[in-house]
Motif scaffolding. Structure first.
Motif, PDB file in Angstrom:
ATOM      1  N   UNK A  13     -15.873  36.650  19.196  1.00  0.00           N
ATOM      2  CA  UNK A  13     -16.368  37.252  18.065  1.00  0.00           C
ATOM      3  C   UNK A  13     -17.729  37.674  18.091  1.00  0.00           C
ATOM      4  N   UNK A  14     -18.589  36.785  17.965  1.00  0.00           N
ATOM      5  CA  UNK A  14     -19.921  37.043  18.268  1.00  0.00           C
ATOM      6  C   UNK A  14     -20.295  37.876  19.178  1.00  0.00           C
ATOM      7  N   UNK A  15     -19.686  38.019  20.555  1.00  0.00           N
ATOM      8  CA  UNK A  15     -19.981  38.842  21.759  1.00  0.00           C
ATOM      9  C   UNK A  15     -19.413  40.187  21.034  1.00  0.00           C
ATOM     10  N   UNK A  16     -18.480  40.267  20.371  1.00  0.00           N
ATOM     11  CA  UNK A  16     -17.927  41.619  19.892  1.00  0.00           C
ATOM     12  C   UNK A  16     -19.052  42.293  18.812  1.00  0.00           C
ATOM     13  N   UNK A  17     -19.892  41.289  18.155  1.00  0.00           N
ATOM     14  CA  UNK A  17     -20.729  41.641  17.253  1.00  0.00           C
ATOM     15  C   UNK A  17     -22.261  41.848  17.713  1.00  0.00           C
ATOM     16  N   UNK A  18     -22.350  41.684  19.272  1.00  0.00           N
ATOM     17  CA  UNK A  18     -23.568  42.120  20.098  1.00  0.00           C
ATOM     18  C   UNK A  18     -24.257  40.749  20.466  1.00  0.00           C
ATOM     19  N   UNK A  19     -23.726  39.890  20.443  1.00  0.00           N
ATOM     20  CA  UNK A  19     -24.360  38.467  20.743  1.00  0.00           C
ATOM     21  C   UNK A  19     -24.386  38.210  22.137  1.00  0.00           C
ATOM     22  N   UNK A  20     -25.381  37.581  22.924  1.00  0.00           N
ATOM     23  CA  UNK A  20     -25.167  36.946  23.943  1.00  0.00           C
ATOM     24  C   UNK A  20     -24.668  35.512  23.894  1.00  0.00           C
ATOM     25  N   UNK A  21     -24.376  34.711  24.598  1.00  0.00           N
ATOM     26  CA  UNK A  21     -23.853  33.657  24.478  1.00  0.00           C
ATOM     27  C   UNK A  21     -24.216  32.433  25.522  1.00  0.00           C
ATOM     28  N   UNK A  40     -16.330  38.038  27.503  1.00  0.00           N
ATOM     29  CA  UNK A  40     -17.645  38.165  27.046  1.00  0.00           C
ATOM     30  C   UNK A  40     -18.205  39.456  27.782  1.00  0.00           C
ATOM     31  N   UNK A  41     -18.247  39.418  29.114  1.00  0.00           N
ATOM     32  CA  UNK A  41     -18.970  40.226  29.885  1.00  0.00           C
ATOM     33  C   UNK A  41     -18.257  41.433  29.871  1.00  0.00           C
ATOM     34  N   UNK A  42     -16.816  41.564  29.945  1.00  0.00           N
ATOM     35  CA  UNK A  42     -16.295  42.851  29.514  1.00  0.00           C
ATOM     36  C   UNK A  42     -16.675  43.650  28.217  1.00  0.00           C
ATOM     37  N   UNK A  43     -17.338  42.850  27.357  1.00  0.00           N
ATOM     38  CA  UNK A  43     -17.705  43.412  26.171  1.00  0.00           C
ATOM     39  C   UNK A  43     -19.409  43.863  26.213  1.00  0.00           C
ATOM     40  N   UNK A  44     -19.791  43.739  27.312  1.00  0.00           N
ATOM     41  CA  UNK A  44     -21.171  44.346  27.911  1.00  0.00           C
ATOM     42  C   UNK A  44     -22.227  43.212  27.239  1.00  0.00           C
ATOM     43  N   UNK A  45     -21.763  41.982  27.213  1.00  0.00           N
ATOM     44  CA  UNK A  45     -22.697  40.921  26.656  1.00  0.00           C
ATOM     45  C   UNK A  45     -22.938  39.895  27.851  1.00  0.00           C
ATOM     46  N   UNK A  46     -23.975  39.214  27.742  1.00  0.00           N
ATOM     47  CA  UNK A  46     -24.402  38.149  28.764  1.00  0.00           C
ATOM     48  C   UNK A  46     -24.085  36.873  28.365  1.00  0.00           C
ATOM     49  N   UNK A  47     -23.688  35.780  29.263  1.00  0.00           N
ATOM     50  CA  UNK A  47     -23.138  34.589  28.946  1.00  0.00           C
ATOM     51  C   UNK A  47     -23.524  33.625  29.840  1.00  0.00           C
ATOM     52  N   UNK A  48     -23.929  32.484  29.359  1.00  0.00           N
ATOM     53  CA  UNK A  48     -24.487  31.388  30.302  1.00  0.00           C
ATOM     54  C   UNK A  48     -23.410  30.168  30.181  1.00  0.00           C
TER      55      UNK A  48
END
Length: 72
Positions: A13-21, A40-48
């Motif tokens: 949900x956070x990734x959908x809203x534009x957050x990196x995780x 998360x990456x498919x939503x264009x966000x970064x994740x560690x």
């Protein structure tokens, strides 16, 4: 952990809203964490991904250090 259940839902949900995780999970949950990473990456966000047990104080400090490094 963020690999399943409520944690997974919140991370996505956070990734959908534009957050990196930064995602913590137990090492044995690696396949689930990798699945969340893909979403998360498919939503264009970064994740560690940071596997480890929060009951371990040394690991918990490492998790904080990893998050600070990831976010700058």
């Amino acid at each position: 952990g963020g690999d399943s259940g409520i944690g997974r839902s919140v991370a996505i949900a956070y990734a959908h809203e534009g957050a990196d995780i930064v995602l913590n999970y137990l090492p044995e949950e690696e396949p689930d964490a990798q699945e969340v990473k893909g979403i998360v990456e498919s939503l264009g966000r970064k994740i560690k991904l940071v596997p480890g047990d929060l009951k371990n104080e040394e690991f918990s400090q490492k998790l904080i250090d990893e998050a600070v490094s990831f976010f700058g």
